[in-house]
Design a protein around this motif. Structure first.
Motif, PDB file in Angstrom:
ATOM      1  N   GLN A  41      73.478  50.094  31.731  1.00 25.69           N
ATOM      2  CA  GLN A  41      72.774  49.252  32.383  1.00 25.69           C
ATOM      3  C   GLN A  41      73.025  47.806  32.020  1.00 25.69           C
ATOM      4  OE1 GLN A  41      68.538  49.573  32.974  1.00 25.69           O
ATOM      5  NE2 GLN A  41      68.528  52.060  32.423  1.00 25.69           N
ATOM      6  N   VAL A  42      73.339  46.994  33.248  1.00 28.28           N
ATOM      7  CA  VAL A  42      73.261  45.699  33.021  1.00 28.28           C
ATOM      8  C   VAL A  42      72.357  45.006  34.021  1.00 28.28           C
ATOM      9  CG1 VAL A  42      75.802  45.640  32.314  1.00 28.28           C
ATOM     10  CG2 VAL A  42      75.346  45.310  34.535  1.00 28.28           C
ATOM     11  N   LYS A  43      72.221  43.590  33.817  1.00 33.45           N
ATOM     12  CA  LYS A  43      71.212  43.138  34.764  1.00 33.45           C
ATOM     13  C   LYS A  43      71.862  42.834  35.961  1.00 33.45           C
ATOM     14  CE  LYS A  43      67.911  39.300  34.731  1.00 33.45           C
ATOM     15  NZ  LYS A  43      67.052  38.161  34.314  1.00 33.45           N
ATOM     16  N   GLY A  44      71.406  43.329  37.182  1.00 37.98           N
ATOM     17  CA  GLY A  44      71.765  42.979  38.359  1.00 37.98           C
ATOM     18  C   GLY A  44      70.930  42.072  39.354  1.00 37.98           C
ATOM     19  N   PRO A  92      68.246  46.567  37.502  1.00 38.38           N
ATOM     20  CA  PRO A  92      69.635  47.107  36.510  1.00 38.38           C
ATOM     21  C   PRO A  92      70.765  47.731  37.436  1.00 38.38           C
ATOM     22  CG  PRO A  92      67.983  48.706  36.534  1.00 38.38           C
ATOM     23  CD  PRO A  92      67.374  47.694  37.203  1.00 38.38           C
ATOM     24  N   GLU A  93      71.928  47.371  36.949  1.00 35.35           N
ATOM     25  CA  GLU A  93      73.174  47.971  37.872  1.00 35.35           C
ATOM     26  C   GLU A  93      73.905  49.061  36.927  1.00 35.35           C
ATOM     27  OE1 GLU A  93      77.122  45.976  39.612  1.00 35.35           O
ATOM     28  OE2 GLU A  93      75.632  44.693  38.761  1.00 35.35           O
ATOM     29  N   TRP A  94      74.352  50.167  37.311  1.00 40.21           N
ATOM     30  CA  TRP A  94      75.081  50.915  36.424  1.00 40.21           C
ATOM     31  C   TRP A  94      76.429  50.827  36.740  1.00 40.21           C
ATOM     32  CZ3 TRP A  94      74.643  54.346  32.871  1.00 40.21           C
ATOM     33  CH2 TRP A  94      75.590  55.414  32.733  1.00 40.21           C
ATOM     34  N   THR A  95      77.077  50.260  35.444  1.00 38.01           N
ATOM     35  CA  THR A  95      78.262  50.000  35.452  1.00 38.01           C
ATOM     36  C   THR A  95      79.096  50.051  34.319  1.00 38.01           C
ATOM     37  OG1 THR A  95      79.984  47.705  35.895  1.00 38.01           O
ATOM     38  CG2 THR A  95      78.141  47.567  34.613  1.00 38.01           C
ATOM     39  N   ALA A  96      80.642  50.188  34.062  1.00 39.29           N
ATOM     40  CA  ALA A  96      81.273  50.069  33.277  1.00 39.29           C
ATOM     41  C   ALA A  96      81.230  48.737  32.546  1.00 39.29           C
ATOM     42  CB  ALA A  96      82.699  50.537  33.335  1.00 39.29           C
ATOM     43  N   ARG A 102      78.778  42.918  25.683  1.00 32.78           N
ATOM     44  CA  ARG A 102      77.770  41.747  25.737  1.00 32.78           C
ATOM     45  C   ARG A 102      76.949  42.061  26.869  1.00 32.78           C
ATOM     46  NH1 ARG A 102      78.310  40.112  20.493  1.00 32.78           N
ATOM     47  NH2 ARG A 102      80.292  39.661  20.064  1.00 32.78           N
ATOM     48  N   ASP A 103      77.382  42.453  28.088  1.00 33.74           N
ATOM     49  CA  ASP A 103      76.510  42.654  29.397  1.00 33.74           C
ATOM     50  C   ASP A 103      75.532  43.636  28.896  1.00 33.74           C
ATOM     51  OD1 ASP A 103      78.694  44.615  29.186  1.00 33.74           O
ATOM     52  OD2 ASP A 103      79.075  44.051  31.398  1.00 33.74           O
ATOM     53  N   ILE A 104      75.813  44.539  28.459  1.00 36.25           N
ATOM     54  CA  ILE A 104      74.655  45.662  28.071  1.00 36.25           C
ATOM     55  C   ILE A 104      73.747  44.968  27.224  1.00 36.25           C
ATOM     56  CG2 ILE A 104      74.256  48.007  27.096  1.00 36.25           C
ATOM     57  CD1 ILE A 104      77.175  48.799  28.160  1.00 36.25           C
TER      58      ILE A 104
END
Lengths: 403, 403
Positions: free
Chosen positions: B174-177, B181-185, B230-232
């Motif tokens: 999860q990162v901040k969208g 949250p956004e699901w991403t590599a 870092r984004d997570i």
């Protein structure tokens, strides 16, 4: 038709208020006299010596019950858990074989039931997260933005997990003073009422775990008191989280109540505020209808239910592995403090006393935080029809600090 | 009078640029062919098989060298460490006995040198703490108020510590969208250049450890790369600290350089901003004059010195036990990212690229964070007069995420 409750050959197990009926069969590790610790199962007021059962050919767990912790048995996997539970139910039933190796609970010493591989503590009660957030960060920033999207957790310290009955030393430490840090004995010592889920299978590094798979990996639950030094926590915890405030000790119950024993009590948790990312979606509710509470010096202070929780242990385990972190047999996952909305439903004094501003009364004396000599006990049980599945005691007494 | 450098019977060990001269004698675990992993010591381009040495009666460590990790040997204590080092120096000296069980380094597989009991990561470079603080929280709140008063640290995950050469999978998470949250590599994958101190003795729950005592408890050091998403991290880390952002893997060097080997390089660290509470005071400087740096795909990216650090591993260990937390043989304490003040002295891309805003060039191609297939290597050595005490390689390559 009358509902027939299965009865045990151990009379005390048939008392409806007993934590350890035939329906429970929690696992632990005990010793008696000069003999070394080995695995056992609680039944009524007795402990069934599982190592002796294996020696007698009554049960087969590959010799793992002779070990001083349950990790070896747990690692044998879910099919073996099920087979062993079925066999124990036969043995301990009213019509089971006599002359089982049963010893009186009163005569045994109980030990940590597992070698705790690693310990992680979560933060899964919305009431608790909000209440504590208000106290630490004010009402605007109380609930972190990601709280309803992921089970927030942090790694704790496995070496400081101890079994019920172990004294806990009040820590010395740094707290925020007028001009810089002050060296002091902790002045805001608290408990945290939690459950701990015990991971029963390894996962592979670099691979995620689905929530359904995660639930299959959970062996059982213990009561868990995550003692907390709130003044040390307030000074140390930004930006990398709580550290020494949580390292003075974590007390768990000696008996692991299995997922199988809790299955009849499966229940929904708190309502969701938003949709979840698929990796956190669970097909069936991951909670149990279970009464949980705590006492101080014998007086009941709070009582709530596990169903107030927002994140299940299976969701927590799935999230724990989302980055590919390998999970191990014997990992202990604390649920986080379990609090209902009312003060007498809160799992920590920090919430109950609003950060020490509203004292509560314990046996006639005022308390804001825990004083030296105080004994805190947790209790928990799922109430069936004519029986209950309980954890037994989970207690700890606070010793004075050593300056 | 010419300073005489002790020479080894292993010719490559006498090369002044070799990491493993007679003055070093780092411990590790290796296997060769079908034989199981056992303990060894690096000398030049060879590994001395310590298990075979014990079998041959050349050395005595109570059989602990036959184990697939060094924990058993380390637990034997400092007197044994000193005795063994002296004996190994005799054996491997120019005039030592011939026909030692030496195997070519090129022919062995290196394994994790210890079973990592628990892993803690600190945050002890002021340059790094300030630089990262600016990026995460702005310049006003960059350095937390307690930073110069205590070594800030958090518990990491021991199960994800791997040995040099192990591939690391880019995590999903999860990162901040824009809206939740956004699901991403992971898009901001980073390294952290660190040392890891290995705890070599147990402490008692409820008892503190003095800094001098803590130093006596440290067996040695490894290079440590604490891979970071870092984004997570930015989305997850408040209020309880980094969790899955740090759980994708932590790479350590296969060779543990002992405290004894580093002793000649003992040095002061960064100047202190304020007095310390007595429990953190050290009587002698706790750092070593040691060059540390990292490469990407073979290109040197940064180089600094361990003496830039503010908190020593002994201070970190003392602080780790201040609440009474018991420490164990095999505990691994990361120093935190080691960064000097200049961009080409920084131990993380986050700092070097100012949060991804200023790309750097790697073999002619721009980089802000780590791309799939990139290999990051750490290096470190203390430069003596005609010899150097080094760690050997500590590398890892990034595999693409598995969506």
């Amino acid at each position: 038709m009358t509902h027939q409750i299965p009865r045990s050959q151990v009379a005390a197990a048939n008392d409806p208020s007993c934590d350890f009926p035939l329906q429970n069969l929690p696992y632990g590790v005990f010793s008696k006299g000069g003999a070394g610790p080995r695995c056992g199962v609680a039944i009524g007021d007795k402990v069934l010596d599982l190592a002796a059962c294996e020696s007698l050919g009554l049960i087969d767990a590959g010799g793992t019950f002779a070990a001083p912790q349950l990790n070896g048995f747990i690692a044998r996997g879910r099919a073996e858990w099920d087979r062993t539970r079925a066999r124990l139910t036969e043995l301990l039933a009213e019509d089971g074989p006599r002359e089982l190796p049963l010893v009186a609970m009163a005569d045994v010493t109980l030990h940590l039931p597992i070698c705790v591989t690693e310990f992680t503590d979560f933060y899964a009660s919305k009431n608790h997260a909000f209440n504590v957030g208000v106290l630490f960060r004010g009402p605007e920033n109380a609930l972190p933005a990601q709280w309803t999207h992921m089970p927030i957790g942090y790694n704790g310290r496995a070496s400081s997990v101890v079994v019920s009955g172990t004294d806990i030393r009040r820590p010395m430490g740094q707290v925020k003073g007028e001009a810089g840090p002050e060296w002091t004995a902790c002045r805001r010592l608290d408990l945290e009422l939690e459950l701990g889920a015990i991971v029963g299978a390894d996962s592979v590094m670099g691979q995620r775990i689905g929530v359904d798979q995660a639930e299959e990996m959970i062996f059982g639950y213990v009561l868990l008191n995550d003692w907390s030094a709130r003044d040390i926590q307030a000074w140390e915890y930004q930006p990398l989280g709580p550290f020494q405030a949580k390292a003075l000790g974590t007390t768990i119950s000696p008996w692991i109540v299995t997922q199988a024993a809790l299955e009849p009590f499966r229940s929904e948790g708190a309502p969701r505020d938003n949709d979840l990312l698929p990796y956190l979606h669970e097909d069936r509710p991951g909670f149990y209808d279970m009464t949980l509470g705590w006492t101080m010096n014998g007086q009941q202070m709070a009582c709530t239910n596990y169903t107030v929780m927002y994140w299940s242990s299976a969701q927590q385990l799935a999230h724990h592995a989302v980055s590919g972190c390998p999970m191990r047999v014997g990992d202990l996952l604390g649920t986080g403090t379990i609090s209902g909305p009312a003060p007498d439903q809160t799992g920590a004094l920090l919430e109950m006393t609003q950060g020490g501003k509203v004292p509560v009364t314990v046996n006639g004396a005022p308390r804001t935080f825990i004083e030296d000599g105080d004994e805190v006990g947790l209790f928990g049980f799922a109430q069936g029809d004519g029986f209950r599945v309980g954890f037994g005691p989970c207690t700890g007494r606070i010793l004075p600090a050593q300056p």
